[in-house]
Design a protein around this motif. Structure first.
Motif, PDB file in Angstrom:
ATOM      1  N   LEU A   5       2.354   3.994  -8.513  1.00 18.10           N
ATOM      2  CA  LEU A   5       1.544   4.897  -7.704  1.00 18.10           C
ATOM      3  C   LEU A   5       0.530   4.079  -6.929  1.00 18.10           C
ATOM      4  O   LEU A   5      -0.240   3.314  -7.525  1.00 18.10           O
ATOM      5  CB  LEU A   5       0.820   5.909  -8.604  1.00 18.10           C
ATOM      6  N   LEU A   6       0.558   4.215  -5.627  1.00 20.80           N
ATOM      7  CA  LEU A   6      -0.424   3.582  -4.745  1.00 20.80           C
ATOM      8  C   LEU A   6      -1.362   4.683  -4.255  1.00 20.80           C
ATOM      9  O   LEU A   6      -0.916   5.662  -3.655  1.00 20.80           O
ATOM     10  CB  LEU A   6       0.259   2.911  -3.554  1.00 20.80           C
ATOM     11  N   ASP A 104      -8.433  -7.932  -5.884  1.00 17.30           N
ATOM     12  CA  ASP A 104      -8.154  -8.784  -4.736  1.00 17.30           C
ATOM     13  C   ASP A 104      -8.497  -8.052  -3.446  1.00 17.30           C
ATOM     14  O   ASP A 104      -8.741  -6.849  -3.439  1.00 17.30           O
ATOM     15  CB  ASP A 104      -6.673  -9.182  -4.731  1.00 17.30           C
ATOM     16  N   ILE A 105      -8.468  -8.806  -2.372  1.00 14.32           N
ATOM     17  CA  ILE A 105      -8.669  -8.283  -1.021  1.00 14.32           C
ATOM     18  C   ILE A 105      -7.304  -8.285  -0.346  1.00 14.32           C
ATOM     19  O   ILE A 105      -6.589  -9.291  -0.390  1.00 14.32           O
ATOM     20  CB  ILE A 105      -9.671  -9.156  -0.246  1.00 14.32           C
ATOM     21  N   VAL A 106      -6.916  -7.150   0.231  1.00 14.21           N
ATOM     22  CA  VAL A 106      -5.604  -7.030   0.867  1.00 14.21           C
ATOM     23  C   VAL A 106      -5.763  -6.573   2.311  1.00 14.21           C
ATOM     24  O   VAL A 106      -6.787  -6.010   2.687  1.00 14.21           O
ATOM     25  CB  VAL A 106      -4.693  -6.053   0.094  1.00 14.21           C
ATOM     26  N   GLY A 107      -4.724  -6.797   3.086  1.00  5.11           N
ATOM     27  CA  GLY A 107      -4.715  -6.369   4.477  1.00  5.11           C
ATOM     28  C   GLY A 107      -3.861  -5.128   4.691  1.00  5.11           C
ATOM     29  O   GLY A 107      -3.214  -4.636   3.761  1.00  5.11           O
ATOM     30  N   GLY A 108      -3.846  -4.672   5.899  1.00 11.15           N
ATOM     31  CA  GLY A 108      -3.074  -3.487   6.256  1.00 11.15           C
ATOM     32  C   GLY A 108      -1.586  -3.655   5.995  1.00 11.15           C
ATOM     33  O   GLY A 108      -0.897  -2.701   5.623  1.00 11.15           O
ATOM     34  N   ALA A 109      -1.072  -4.862   6.175  1.00 12.83           N
ATOM     35  CA  ALA A 109       0.359  -5.102   5.952  1.00 12.83           C
ATOM     36  C   ALA A 109       0.722  -4.838   4.494  1.00 12.83           C
ATOM     37  O   ALA A 109       1.804  -4.313   4.202  1.00 12.83           O
ATOM     38  CB  ALA A 109       0.731  -6.528   6.349  1.00 12.83           C
ATOM     39  N   TYR A 110      -0.167  -5.178   3.566  1.00 15.63           N
ATOM     40  CA  TYR A 110       0.102  -4.926   2.143  1.00 15.63           C
ATOM     41  C   TYR A 110       0.231  -3.426   1.891  1.00 15.63           C
ATOM     42  O   TYR A 110       1.160  -2.971   1.213  1.00 15.63           O
ATOM     43  CB  TYR A 110      -1.006  -5.514   1.268  1.00 15.63           C
ATOM     44  N   ILE A 112       0.989  -1.020   4.010  1.00 19.04           N
ATOM     45  CA  ILE A 112       2.199  -0.494   4.641  1.00 19.04           C
ATOM     46  C   ILE A 112       3.436  -0.902   3.848  1.00 19.04           C
ATOM     47  O   ILE A 112       4.331  -0.080   3.591  1.00 19.04           O
ATOM     48  CB  ILE A 112       2.290  -0.963   6.105  1.00 19.04           C
ATOM     49  N   GLU A 113       3.496  -2.165   3.435  1.00 17.81           N
ATOM     50  CA  GLU A 113       4.639  -2.637   2.658  1.00 17.81           C
ATOM     51  C   GLU A 113       4.798  -1.830   1.372  1.00 17.81           C
ATOM     52  O   GLU A 113       5.904  -1.411   1.014  1.00 17.81           O
ATOM     53  CB  GLU A 113       4.452  -4.116   2.323  1.00 17.81           C
ATOM     54  N   GLN A 114       3.711  -1.594   0.666  1.00 11.98           N
ATOM     55  CA  GLN A 114       3.769  -0.820  -0.569  1.00 11.98           C
ATOM     56  C   GLN A 114       4.169   0.630  -0.304  1.00 11.98           C
ATOM     57  O   GLN A 114       4.996   1.202  -1.023  1.00 11.98           O
ATOM     58  CB  GLN A 114       2.423  -0.870  -1.298  1.00 11.98           C
ATOM     59  N   ALA A 115       3.579   1.228   0.716  1.00  7.84           N
ATOM     60  CA  ALA A 115       3.859   2.631   1.031  1.00  7.84           C
ATOM     61  C   ALA A 115       5.318   2.851   1.436  1.00  7.84           C
ATOM     62  O   ALA A 115       5.873   3.932   1.201  1.00  7.84           O
ATOM     63  CB  ALA A 115       2.924   3.118   2.137  1.00  7.84           C
ATOM     64  N   MET A 116       5.937   1.850   2.013  1.00  4.86           N
ATOM     65  CA  MET A 116       7.326   1.970   2.455  1.00  4.86           C
ATOM     66  C   MET A 116       8.330   1.661   1.346  1.00  4.86           C
ATOM     67  O   MET A 116       9.522   1.914   1.508  1.00  4.86           O
ATOM     68  CB  MET A 116       7.573   1.052   3.654  1.00  4.86           C
ATOM     69  N   ASP A 117       7.869   1.160   0.223  1.00  2.47           N
ATOM     70  CA  ASP A 117       8.748   0.798  -0.881  1.00  2.47           C
ATOM     71  C   ASP A 117       9.252   2.069  -1.578  1.00  2.47           C
ATOM     72  O   ASP A 117       8.465   2.949  -1.932  1.00  2.47           O
ATOM     73  CB  ASP A 117       7.978  -0.078  -1.869  1.00  2.47           C
ATOM     74  N   ASP A 118      10.556   2.151  -1.808  1.00  2.56           N
ATOM     75  CA  ASP A 118      11.150   3.329  -2.448  1.00  2.56           C
ATOM     76  C   ASP A 118      10.698   3.523  -3.891  1.00  2.56           C
ATOM     77  O   ASP A 118      10.804   4.637  -4.431  1.00  2.56           O
ATOM     78  CB  ASP A 118      12.672   3.238  -2.427  1.00  2.56           C
ATOM     79  N   ASN A 119      10.206   2.484  -4.532  1.00  2.00           N
ATOM     80  CA  ASN A 119       9.748   2.584  -5.915  1.00  2.00           C
ATOM     81  C   ASN A 119       8.270   2.902  -6.034  1.00  2.00           C
ATOM     82  O   ASN A 119       7.717   2.836  -7.134  1.00  2.00           O
ATOM     83  CB  ASN A 119      10.066   1.278  -6.668  1.00  2.00           C
ATOM     84  N   VAL A 120       7.633   3.213  -4.895  1.00  2.00           N
ATOM     85  CA  VAL A 120       6.187   3.489  -4.885  1.00  2.00           C
ATOM     86  C   VAL A 120       5.948   4.864  -4.289  1.00  2.00           C
ATOM     87  O   VAL A 120       6.482   5.202  -3.234  1.00  2.00           O
ATOM     88  CB  VAL A 120       5.425   2.426  -4.046  1.00  2.00           C
ATOM     89  N   VAL A 121       5.148   5.656  -4.978  1.00  2.33           N
ATOM     90  CA  VAL A 121       4.678   6.929  -4.437  1.00  2.33           C
ATOM     91  C   VAL A 121       3.251   6.687  -3.955  1.00  2.33           C
ATOM     92  O   VAL A 121       2.453   6.060  -4.651  1.00  2.33           O
ATOM     93  CB  VAL A 121       4.698   8.048  -5.509  1.00  2.33           C
ATOM     94  N   THR A 122       2.938   7.158  -2.766  1.00  4.63           N
ATOM     95  CA  THR A 122       1.619   6.913  -2.179  1.00  4.63           C
ATOM     96  C   THR A 122       0.845   8.219  -2.037  1.00  4.63           C
ATOM     97  O   THR A 122       1.350   9.197  -1.484  1.00  4.63           O
ATOM     98  CB  THR A 122       1.756   6.249  -0.794  1.00  4.63           C
ATOM     99  N   PHE A 123      -0.364   8.214  -2.573  1.00  5.80           N
ATOM    100  CA  PHE A 123      -1.311   9.326  -2.392  1.00  5.80           C
ATOM    101  C   PHE A 123      -2.425   8.793  -1.498  1.00  5.80           C
ATOM    102  O   PHE A 123      -2.816   7.633  -1.609  1.00  5.80           O
ATOM    103  CB  PHE A 123      -1.963   9.754  -3.703  1.00  5.80           C
ATOM    104  N   THR A 124      -2.948   9.648  -0.644  1.00  5.07           N
ATOM    105  CA  THR A 124      -4.131   9.265   0.129  1.00  5.07           C
ATOM    106  C   THR A 124      -5.232  10.277  -0.141  1.00  5.07           C
ATOM    107  O   THR A 124      -4.980  11.462  -0.323  1.00  5.07           O
ATOM    108  CB  THR A 124      -3.840   9.204   1.649  1.00  5.07           C
ATOM    109  N   TYR A 125      -6.424   9.753  -0.179  1.00  7.08           N
ATOM    110  CA  TYR A 125      -7.614  10.586  -0.402  1.00  7.08           C
ATOM    111  C   TYR A 125      -8.639  10.266   0.650  1.00  7.08           C
ATOM    112  O   TYR A 125      -8.755   9.173   1.101  1.00  7.08           O
ATOM    113  CB  TYR A 125      -8.227  10.289  -1.776  1.00  7.08           C
TER     114      TYR A 125
END
Length: 125
Positions: A5-6, A104-110, A112-125
């Motif tokens: 879960l992201l 850690d500190i991550v960028g926008g690419a991280y 997006i990469e996680q959100a597009m992964d089929d094994n990851v569900v993404t919630f936004t708040y």
């Protein structure tokens, strides 16, 4: 079924602390259910990553538990916390200014990469 879960906190406004309990509580519950959980703090919500900010916020007036306590509970349950690179500039802070729970500190690419992964569900708040 996804096993990760992201949670991206981008729209949550720390000036309204009542909005802050649910995301951290849900992250804690998901981690307790043995899901891998990552929370990315960015934009306005990124201010919570700065030392001294979340400690002064309370989800409910008069509560003994601060927003930082919710963050610590989630971290203790296994939730990994990240902050986005632009957030450091926005809140004029360095890595040393961040709460110790930030992994850690991550960028926008991280994100997006996680959100597009089929094994990851993404919630936004």
């Amino acid at each position: 079924m996804a096993d990760k879960l992201l949670m991206v906190m981008v729209n949550t406004d720390p000036s309204n602390p009542q909005e802050l309990g649910a995301p951290f509580f849900q992250a804690t519950v998901a981690a307790a259910m043995d899901f891998e959980v990552e929370v990315v703090l960015t934009a306005r919500a990124g201010e919570l990553a700065k030392k001294g900010v979340a400690e002064k916020m309370f989800v409910m007036p008069g509560s003994p538990k601060s927003v930082y306590d919710f963050i610590k509970d989630a971290h203790e349950a296994g939730v990994k916390f990240f902050v986005c690179t632009p957030t450091l500039e926005l809140w004029e802070c360095t890595k040393e200014d961040l709460i110790p729970e930030i992994q850690d500190i991550v960028g926008g690419a991280y994100v997006i990469e996680q959100a597009m992964d089929d094994n990851v569900v993404t919630f936004t708040y």
